[in-house]
Scaffold this motif. Structure first.
Motif, PDB file in Angstrom:
ATOM      1  N   GLY A 128      -0.344  -2.927   1.302  1.00 36.53           N
ATOM      2  CA  GLY A 128      -1.094  -2.406   2.218  1.00 36.53           C
ATOM      3  C   GLY A 128      -2.539  -2.262   1.574  1.00 36.53           C
ATOM      4  O   GLY A 128      -3.113  -3.553   2.037  1.00 36.53           O
ATOM      5  N   PRO A 151      -3.713 -10.186  -2.434  1.00 31.97           N
ATOM      6  CA  PRO A 151      -3.055 -10.393  -4.019  1.00 31.97           C
ATOM      7  C   PRO A 151      -2.675  -8.700  -3.645  1.00 31.97           C
ATOM      8  O   PRO A 151      -3.697  -7.434  -4.436  1.00 31.97           O
ATOM      9  N   SER A 152      -1.636  -8.903  -3.932  1.00 28.43           N
ATOM     10  CA  SER A 152      -1.068  -7.211  -3.229  1.00 28.43           C
ATOM     11  C   SER A 152      -0.392  -6.605  -4.899  1.00 28.43           C
ATOM     12  O   SER A 152      -0.203  -7.900  -5.588  1.00 28.43           O
ATOM     13  N   VAL A 201      -7.365  -3.749 -10.503  1.00 24.54           N
ATOM     14  CA  VAL A 201      -8.213  -3.651  -9.776  1.00 24.54           C
ATOM     15  C   VAL A 201      -7.902  -1.988  -9.842  1.00 24.54           C
ATOM     16  O   VAL A 201      -9.236  -1.241  -9.924  1.00 24.54           O
ATOM     17  N   THR A 226      -0.030  -1.164 -10.245  1.00 25.52           N
ATOM     18  CA  THR A 226       0.405  -2.896 -11.239  1.00 25.52           C
ATOM     19  C   THR A 226       0.247  -3.169 -12.774  1.00 25.52           C
ATOM     20  O   THR A 226       1.295  -3.531 -13.091  1.00 25.52           O
TER      21      THR A 226
END
Ligand code: GDP
Length: 330
Positions: free
Chosen positions: A16, A202-203, A241, A245
């Motif tokens: 997303g 970068p998911s 970020v 994660t």
């Protein structure tokens, strides 16, 4: 692939919000008709009788210029009358659905009830939004991400939204993935010679990219692709970020490092992009690594990163096939 072919297509894999930021950068740098985005649908669920595809909609809204710039999910200039009315009725309001956003879910639900596919719906929505890129759900089958936690097995949205990622993750599985099929257009694209790069955005690697890779045929197609495969790390300076994660990495017993990300994607990638702050990691990683600014705050950041990735991928084109033959891809 030789450097003389006119390979002008790019494939991006994404979830997303984080992934869609880079997908938008790629779309703007590449121009019309050159980008395919393979989107996670493991987060999809049925709620209030409606078929909801959060990541797919985030990508459609983002590339269509309709996304809310603050939240990153949902539509800009949204109103919440329906949620208010639902609350008044004592209905379930833990999953926020804006009035404009609801139109998407109502329309999709009817479409699926009539026996049409999610991929056909996504293609039509993309057209309606004026998007000249292929937005492909990872499969038309109902694959569902299940998070095994210290509170038991939770469907993805119950873990992510209702329980705000608080439960401790023990494992993540993708229900019904074994029965799913990869989109034929994805298989054809990866097997053909029109691709100049494949980008893993970068998911969240565990919640957003792994479900895509769990669809039979997708990981195998990527591992044998002629185009270079480049992943962008979601970890900067040992932290995520945003989102869970890093928390999940700790709970799964992984160090929150670019080494862990490189290790996770090792069998698939020819190169890893890390943030400039992590430039020192490059020497430690056993994959070609580019260190550039990867924090995408504004549109210029997204476009710059997209350009850097494409230039990096071009340097890997010559080496990727021989390296693969030499067995670096395990
Ligand atoms: P999704 O996994 O793509 O659905 O979206 P999220 O917004 O939850 O982000 C997932 C991951 O992307 C998180 O681990 C973030 O750390 C990472 N991420 C988000 N924005 C950025 C960014 O601007 N740069 C980098 N390098 N990673 C990002």
């Amino acid at each position: 692939m030789s450097a003389h072919t006119s390979a002008d297509q790019v494939l991006a894999l994404c979830g997303g919000i984080g992934g869609a930021k880079l997908a938008l950068g790629l779309y703007r740098v590449l121009g019309p008709g050159r980008l395919t985005v393979l989107v996670n649908t493991g987060d999809d669920f049925e709620h209030l009788g409606l078929a909801i595809s959060p990541d797919l909609d985030t990508v459609l809204y983002t590339l269509g210029g309709l996304a809310d710039p603050e939240r990153g999910w949902g539509r800009a200039q949204e109103t919440w009358q329906c949620m208010e009315a639902l609350r008044q009725l004592g209905g379930e309001t833990w999953f926020q659905l804006g009035d404009r956003d609801l139109a998407m879910h109502v329309e999709r639900s009817g479409w699926l009830r009539r026996g049409q596919t999610l991929s056909a719906f996504a293609a039509r929505a993309a057209r309606q939004f004026g998007i000249d890129a292929h937005i492909l759900p990872m499969t038309d089958a109902p694959v569902r991400t299940i998070v095994e936690t210290d509170e038991g097995a939770l469907p993805f949205q119950h873990y992510f939204v209702r329980r705000r990622c608080e439960p401790v993750v023990r494992a993540i599985r993708f229900a019904r993935a074994a029965e799913a099929a990869a989109p034929q257009s994805f298989i054809d694209l990866v097997a053909g010679d029109s691709l100049r790069a494949i980008v893993i955005c970068p998911s969240n690697p565990y919640l957003s990219v792994d479900p895509i890779l769990a669809v039979p045929g997708i990981a195998a197609a990527l591992a044998t692709a002629r185009a270079p495969v480049v992943a962008v790390s979601p970890i900067i300076g040992g932290q995520a970020v945003k989102g869970p994660t890093a928390k999940i990495m700790v709970e799964l017993g992984l160090a929150v490092t670019n080494e862990s990300i490189a290790g996770h994607y090792r069998s698939l990638i020819d190169g890893l992009v890390v943030d400039e702050a992590d430039g020192a990691d490059a020497a430690r990683l056993d994959v070609p690594t580019l260190a550039v600014p990867t924090l995408m705050r504004d549109l210029a950041d997204r476009e710059r990163l997209a350009g850097d990735i494409l230039a990096f991928a071009a340097t890997l084109v010559q080496s990727s096939a021989p390296m693969r033959a030499g067995g670096r891809r395990r």
